[in-house]
Write a protein that holds these residues in place. Structure first.
Motif, short mmCIF file in Angstrom:
data_model
loop_
_atom_site.label_atom_id
_atom_site.label_comp_id
_atom_site.label_asym_id
_atom_site.label_seq_id
_atom_site.Cartn_x
_atom_site.Cartn_y
_atom_site.Cartn_z
N UNK A 163 -2.87 8.42 17.38
CA UNK A 163 -2.86 8.33 15.91
C UNK A 163 -1.82 7.32 15.45
N UNK A 164 -2.04 6.79 14.27
CA UNK A 164 -1.08 5.90 13.64
C UNK A 164 -1.11 6.15 12.14
N UNK A 165 0.05 6.09 11.51
CA UNK A 165 0.12 6.25 10.06
C UNK A 165 1.39 5.61 9.54
N UNK A 166 1.43 5.40 8.23
CA UNK A 166 2.66 4.92 7.60
C UNK A 166 3.23 6.04 6.74
N UNK A 167 4.37 6.55 7.14
CA UNK A 167 4.98 7.67 6.42
C UNK A 167 5.52 7.26 5.06
N UNK A 168 5.84 5.98 4.93
CA UNK A 168 6.34 5.46 3.66
C UNK A 168 5.47 4.28 3.24
N UNK A 218 0.85 -1.20 0.00
CA UNK A 218 0.00 0.00 0.00
C UNK A 218 0.87 1.24 0.00
N UNK A 219 0.38 2.35 -0.52
CA UNK A 219 1.15 3.60 -0.53
C UNK A 219 1.22 4.24 0.85
N UNK A 220 2.01 5.29 0.96
CA UNK A 220 2.16 6.00 2.22
C UNK A 220 0.85 6.67 2.63
#
Length: 378
Positions: free
Chosen positions: A176-181, A159-161
């Protein structure tokens, strides 16, 4: 009756029925509806079905015909045929990457914490879940990055960033949570086409005594590898460099590279602890990506939009560049130009540049792979 051997004769129900009726004495009623006809008709049908299965079994006995054209099907007969020659179908690989947690200082994030992408009710796409592979604690800065792996192996995990944003495992203190890359490296179970290609490589170009073909075979056995390039004498005598692509024909990620390194030459000291023979020091690396940037001014068909045209150009470029990966070192300007005109929404174009040039091909060197860069349309 035919003088041909039985296996060369037509094996349809009608043909079999006729051959059986031909053996009945002429003074016995053989017409349709007679006792003889009615008795032999079911037999002819059963024998024709058996003949079909016999032909199918023969087809499945050869690698070239056992392979399925359906990319979603995995032929068990091809799997068995390839394994006879030591070629095992590569298993699916889970995508990996990093996510960043934001929250209160000191909040513990245990191994196995599940995060996910949101489900899309419009497209029907379900949520994709990822599991942390290490424990972490929110430091004084309020954020921490943790390695994750897709719960379900396969390309679906790529999956994309910026798309992972759900805490499927609630943790008090995490805001919060996220994928920077992007999350990469996921690969589906090896397709029949890929397995057949590796099977042919093994039987037609056998690797022996650590020759170049042998390194290609070894690297190709690692799950997630989609392309291999070998450079003998990489850093002088006694060294071998191996460049890898993933199944999307992009540079292989760190986990795939590490798996291949561990399989081929884990110690890198010439002791032959892996598949490579004693002597050479083997270094496995991801291919170096060369972005292909395209800029063009378009004349569009009625009703077409630049957004749609751009999307189709990007897809066309991806498909074209995949065909070149580790096969053809030239990205041809004229090929990209003709690809534009194959898109129905594009009537004509001007000012086409590829990596800033309005005519030159792009040379891709050994160990490099051309990938989609930016597409600018106007």
């Amino acid at each position: 009756m035919s003088d041909l051997p039985l296996y060369l004769q037509e094996q349809t129900e009608d043909a079999i029925m006729q051959r059986m009726l031909d053996r009945v004495p002429e003074d016995i009623d053989r017409s349709e509806g007679s006792f003889i006809w009615d008795a032999q008709a079911p037999v002819a049908f059963a024998l024709s079905e058996a003949a079909i299965w016999a032909q199918e079994l023969l087809r499945r006995g050869f690698a070239s015909t056992a392979a399925s054209a359906d990319s979603n099907y995995r032929s068990p007969e091809l799997t068995a045929r390839a394994e006879e020659h030591g070629v095992t179908r590569r298993a699916a690989v889970a995508a990996t990457g990093q996510v960043t947690f934001t929250g209160a200082v000191g909040t513990a994030i245990p191994t196995g914490t599940i995060v996910a992408t949101p489900a899309d009710e419009i497209s029907g796409e379900s949520s994709i879940e990822y599991m942390t592979t290490a424990a972490a604690t929110i430091p004084s800065g309020g954020t921490v990055s943790v390695l994750v792996q897709a719960v379900v192996a396969g390309a679906v995990g790529n999956v994309p960033a910026g798309v992972i944003e759900i805490m499927a495992t609630p943790i008090s203190g995490i805001t919060a949570v996220t994928n920077a890359t992007s999350i990469t490296g996921g690969a589906d179970e090896e397709t029949d086409a890929s397995l057949l290609e590796r099977f042919y490589l093994r039987v037609r170009n056998p690797g022996t005594s650590g020759n170049k073909a042998h390194y290609i075979i070894w690297a190709g056995e690692v799950a997630g590898v989609g392309g291999v390039q070998v450079k003998p004498l990489w850093q002088g005598a006694g060294t071998v460099g191996i460049y890898l692509l993933d199944t999307d024909k992009r540079a292989a990620n760190a986990s795939i590279v590490a798996a291949a390194q561990n399989y081929i030459d884990p110690t890198q000291d010439g002791q032959g602890e892996g598949e490579a023979p004693a002597g050479p020091i083997v270094t496995v690396m991801p291919a170096v990506e060369v972005p292909i940037n395209v800029s063009v001014k378009l004349t569009l068909a009625t009703g077409a939009t630049l957004t749609t045209a751009k999307s189709q150009i990007e897809q066309g470029l991806r498909d074209y560049l995949k065909t070149l990966a580790f096969v053809d070192p030239l990205v041809r300007y004229t090929k990209i130009a003709s690809m534009l005109l194959d898109i129905p929404q594009i009537i004509d174009y001007t000012n086409l540049t590829v990596n800033g040039s309005s005519s030159a091909n792009i040379q891709v060197n050994q160990g490099q792979v051309a990938v989609l860069g930016t597409v600018t349309v106007s």
